[in-house]
Design an enzyme around this catalytic site. Structure first.
Site, short mmCIF file in Angstrom:
data_model
loop_
_atom_site.label_atom_id
_atom_site.label_comp_id
_atom_site.label_asym_id
_atom_site.label_seq_id
_atom_site.Cartn_x
_atom_site.Cartn_y
_atom_site.Cartn_z
N ASP A 210 -2.03 -4.72 10.71
CA ASP A 210 -2.52 -4.63 9.48
C ASP A 210 -3.93 -4.99 9.12
O ASP A 210 -4.32 -4.78 10.22
CB ASP A 210 -1.36 -6.25 8.75
CG ASP A 210 -1.02 -5.75 7.11
OD1 ASP A 210 -1.82 -4.94 6.32
OD2 ASP A 210 -0.07 -6.55 6.52
N ASP B 55 1.04 -1.71 -0.53
CA ASP B 55 2.11 -2.51 -0.52
C ASP B 55 3.44 -1.88 -1.82
O ASP B 55 2.71 -2.04 -2.85
CB ASP B 55 2.77 -3.84 -0.68
CG ASP B 55 2.02 -4.21 1.01
OD1 ASP B 55 2.03 -3.74 1.84
OD2 ASP B 55 1.85 -5.73 1.10
#
Length: 396
Positions: A140, A195
């Site tokens: 990430d 997301d």
């Protein structure tokens, strides 16, 4: 057998992800509420529900698997309450089922949920993952300050390579730095947007960032040149799927059809312990999945959008095509599609639908039946937010 590329500047494990990876990730349903028993249960469900047989193989633990602090030697430590037997025991259980195991970390000092990131510990962490038998790393981009994205991901790529265990490297910097332009030699898949969230066409703000519904994810990059970046070993990642997470069955079908025709990795994000028959039917549709796995490996493009019915086309091997008609309207629509009036061609593959001199058999990939051919107009109805997904095969 896994080979290792020795090309300077391209030290990633080759022969991985030759087709878009398939598996399950914990985040969409469980966020940081994860534990050892959950992983075992999910692994069992892969076998019991026929998911492994359908092609799903990776079980990936997302953020929150580790303790809040590293140990005295600087090593990551599994949360002892969530994983009392450690990560290695979980990995071994997943491997015993003939499946593969993945973990999450972050390029910054802290992960997105505030756990220890890998900044300054990349080589140490990679060796630890190798010792546990990890097969997949989702990496990430939180708490990264002024770090350079490309260089940060190259550092972790090289660390994984030096550790010696083949690991599928999943880049997750949300498409901020156009990874489709540079990540082909760095990772095996890369996120193209922020997301996803379980809605059809919404954007949900969270202060400094937002989550995107299915069509928002698709639209965000559709005008950019990302199709040519995808191929064996390097894929555009449209994010983990929301199939089974609260949308309608029709929306789930459309979602699944689009992820397959776009050659996205297929990472489930639902609770497999409580999956409905309709959700399972969608997720294990081998005819749809075969479109994702087609050896030509060319993602679909939007061919047409009439009256809010989107038509996407994907060239397949042996002069075949896959085509989706997606009804984005809030009411059912009737379709009367004249194949000869629409000249379908693709500049990337240099392929075209030769309806003038070839008749194509039409197969409905959700009904699993032949539904005519291109010698006549396609006449049908499509429900609200539902999809018609066809495979076109030239008649001999």
């Amino acid at each position: 057998m896994i080979s290792i590329s020795l090309t300077a500047g391209a030290q990633k494990f080759e022969d991985l992800a030759q087709t878009p990876p398939m598996g399950w990730n914990s985040w969409n349903t469980f966020e940081t509420d994860i534990n050892e028993q959950l992983v075992r249960n999910i692994a069992d469900k892969f076998i019991e529900l026929g998911l492994k047989d359908a092609g799903y193989e990776y079980i990936v633990l997302d953020d929150g698997w580790m303790s809040r602090e590293r140990d005295s030697n600087g090593n990551l430590v599994a949360d002892p309450k969530k994983f009392p037997n450690g990560i290695k025991a979980v990995v071994d259980y997943v491997h015993s089922k003939g499946l593969k195991f993945g973990l999450y970390n972050c390029a910054g000092g802290k992960t997105c949920a505030g756990y220890p990131g890998s900044r300054g510990h990349q080589y140490q962490d990679a060796k630890l993952y190798a010792s546990w038998g990890v097969d997949f790393l989702k990496y990430d981009w939180c708490d990264t300050g002024n770090l350079n994205a490309r260089e940060s991901y190259i550092t972790m790529r090289d660390a994984l390579y030096e550790a010696g265990r083949p690991v599928l490297f999943s880049i997750c910097e949300w498409g901020t730095y156009q990874p489709w332009e540079w990540a082909g030699d760095v990772g095996h898949m890369w996120r193209i947007t922020g997301d996803i969230i379980n809605c059809w066409d919404c954007e949900v703000g969270h202060g400094s960032w937002a989550s995107f519904g299915i069509w928002k994810v698709i639209e965000l990059r559709n005008k950019e040149k990302i199709r040519q970046a995808a191929g064996p070993g390097h894929w555009n990642d449209y994010d983990m799927m929301e199939v089974g997470n609260g949308m309608t069955n029709a929306e789930d079908r459309s979602h699944f059809a689009m992820w397959n025709i776009l050659n996205s990795p297929l990472m489930m994000g639902n609770d497999l312990r409580e999956v409905s028959k309709e959700t399972l039917k969608t997720l294990t549709n081998k005819e749809v999945i075969a479109v994702n796995k087609d050896p030509l490996a060319i993602p679909a493009f939007r061919f047409n959008n009439e009256n809010n019915v989107e038509i996407w086309a994907k060239p397949l091997k042996n002069e075949k095509w896959a085509i989706t008609f997606v009804n984005r309207n809030d009411t059912p629509v009737d379709i009367d599609f004249d194949w000869r009036r629409h000249q379908l061609s693709d500049d990337l593959s240099q392929r075209s639908l030769q309806v003038e001199n070839t008749t194509y058999q039409l197969r409905d990939l959700f009904l699993h039946e032949e539904v005519g051919d291109t010698s006549k107009n396609l006449q049908t109805s499509i429900g609200v937010h539902d999809v018609l997904m066809l495979k076109l095969t030239p008649k001999s």
